[in-house]
Design an enzyme around this catalytic site. Sequence first.
Site, PDB file in Angstrom:
ATOM      1  CE  LYS A 159      -1.637  -1.596   3.744  1.00  0.00           C
ATOM      2  NZ  LYS A 159      -2.331  -1.895   5.021  1.00  0.00           N
ATOM      3  CB  THR A 191      -6.335   3.809   6.239  1.00  0.00           C
ATOM      4  OG1 THR A 191      -5.000   3.796   6.746  1.00  0.00           O
ATOM      5  CG2 THR A 191      -6.908   5.200   6.345  1.00  0.00           C
TER       6      THR A 191
HETATM    7  N1  LIG Z   1      -4.627  10.490   2.532  1.00  0.00           N
HETATM    8  C1  LIG Z   1      -5.064   9.483   1.778  1.00  0.00           C
HETATM    9  N2  LIG Z   1      -5.939   9.725   0.749  1.00  0.00           N
HETATM   10  C2  LIG Z   1      -6.397   8.705  -0.004  1.00  0.00           C
HETATM   11  N3  LIG Z   1      -6.065   7.404   0.175  1.00  0.00           N
HETATM   12  C3  LIG Z   1      -5.212   7.082   1.184  1.00  0.00           C
HETATM   13  C4  LIG Z   1      -4.666   8.109   2.034  1.00  0.00           C
HETATM   14  N4  LIG Z   1      -3.867   7.486   2.969  1.00  0.00           N
HETATM   15  C5  LIG Z   1      -3.917   6.165   2.711  1.00  0.00           C
HETATM   16  N5  LIG Z   1      -4.705   5.906   1.627  1.00  0.00           N
HETATM   17  C6  LIG Z   1      -5.062   4.585   1.091  1.00  0.00           C
HETATM   18  O1  LIG Z   1      -5.604   3.835   2.185  1.00  0.00           O
HETATM   19  C7  LIG Z   1      -5.272   2.458   2.078  1.00  0.00           C
HETATM   20  C8  LIG Z   1      -4.537   2.017   3.342  1.00  0.00           C
HETATM   21  O2  LIG Z   1      -3.171   2.404   3.185  1.00  0.00           O
HETATM   22  P1  LIG Z   1      -2.162   2.796   4.334  1.00  0.00           P
HETATM   23  O3  LIG Z   1      -0.808   2.761   3.685  1.00  0.00           O
HETATM   24  O4  LIG Z   1      -2.613   4.068   4.962  1.00  0.00           O
HETATM   25  O5  LIG Z   1      -2.393   1.614   5.354  1.00  0.00           O
HETATM   26  P2  LIG Z   1      -1.831   1.406   6.800  1.00  0.00           P
HETATM   27  O6  LIG Z   1      -0.622   2.267   7.018  1.00  0.00           O
HETATM   28  O7  LIG Z   1      -1.673  -0.054   6.967  1.00  0.00           O
HETATM   29  O8  LIG Z   1      -2.991   1.935   7.754  1.00  0.00           O
HETATM   30  P3  LIG Z   1      -3.121   1.825   9.383  1.00  0.00           P
HETATM   31  O9  LIG Z   1      -1.834   1.225   9.903  1.00  0.00           O
HETATM   32  O10 LIG Z   1      -3.385   3.207   9.868  1.00  0.00           O
HETATM   33  O11 LIG Z   1      -4.310   0.968   9.643  1.00  0.00           O
HETATM   34  C9  LIG Z   1      -4.444   2.339   0.797  1.00  0.00           C
HETATM   35  O12 LIG Z   1      -5.309   1.997  -0.277  1.00  0.00           O
HETATM   36  C10 LIG Z   1      -3.880   3.741   0.615  1.00  0.00           C
HETATM   37  O13 LIG Z   1      -3.526   3.999  -0.719  1.00  0.00           O
END
Ligand SMILES: Nc1ncnc2c1ncn2[C@@H]1O[C@H](COP(=O)(O)OP(=O)(O)OP(=O)(O)O)[C@@H](O)[C@H]1O
Length: 284
Positions: free
Chosen positions: A179, A213
């Site tokens: 991601k 997310t």
């Molecule tokens: N500011 C943003 N706007 C749009 N999409 C986002 C944004 N931040 C993250 N995403 C999307 O959200 C999804 C989750 O990605 P992310 O890399 O944030 O996961 P994560 O770090 O494992 O989350 P967490 O650890 O907070 O649960 C992905 O599809 C990413 O592209």
Amino acid sequence: MDVEQVYKALTIAGSDSGGGAGIQADLKTFQMLEVYGMSAITAVTAQNTLGVHGIYDIPLEGIERQIEAVLTDIGVDALKTGMLSQPEVIELVADLVSKYKLEKLVIDPVMIAKGGANLLAASAQDALRRRLLPLAALVTPNIPEAEVILGMEISSLESMKEAAVRMVEQFGARAAIVKGGHRTGDPTDVLYDGKQFHLMTSERYPTRHTHGTGCTFAAAITAELAKGKSLIEAVHTAKQFITLAIQHELGIGNGHGPTNHWAYWREKHNLSQLGGAAKEQGQL
Ligand SMILES: Nc1ncnc2c1ncn2[C@@H]1O[C@H](COP(=O)(O)OP(=O)(O)OP(=O)(O)O)[C@@H](O)[C@H]1O
Ligand SMILES: Cc1ncc(CO)c(N)n1
């Protein structure tokens, strides 16, 4: 009137008292995608939008009984893992997934909360690589998690692709999505399904409300797999689900607030959106 089949999904994860990540995010997501949600709680966190204020691991026997209770009676069409906390929990989950021959397993390799709290013991990283990845239909690391699992630096789209391939070829996951939320610019997620790459990009919303997310995204994939959707279809729906959930932030709490688990369903049903973003734009 037609009655449609009920599909069932299980999440094995930690509880987030603040309701934005972990078990709570997973169950809300299953519900909004019309899948029957079940849970096995691995740890209880005292958590809000400002951070993690305590972690209380559930005894191993309690985790095993929760999972066995669900599997021996209700059954699951797909399952996901989130915060697994300790190496013994990973060993247990791997044993049960093998025992019950569960195919549709989505692994979100949760390691660190947004505020910096450690949600996976360092000693568990090896068990994750050795025991769980080979059982995964899909593994969904963010960039820092992929860097830890693979011991490589990821700073470009090319290295994201290399990381996704290594999760499959070196560690035996059937597919991997790295991601892009942690990079700058519009986030691109890189899916490798064992044969080819699928790149998914969305607009980046400039918000601090991105708590949970990763959990929400993986739960949406799991729900769609439970319904029998293909991996590609499931990931596309999940990308829409998480993008709308981020776009229509709720504006809750003083720190990193939760995403909006109603947003996808309300958009699909042509309903106006709930939440803090509307308030800030003067619509409420
Ligand atoms: N500011 C943003 N706007 C749009 N999409 C986002 C944004 N931040 C993250 N995403 C999307 O959200 C999804 C989750 O990605 P992310 O890399 O944030 O996961 P994560 O770090 O494992 O989350 P967490 O650890 O907070 O649960 C992905 O599809 C990413 O592209
Ligand atoms: C319980 C729990 N699981 C996962 C995460 C990662 O977002 C979190 N903050 N809390």
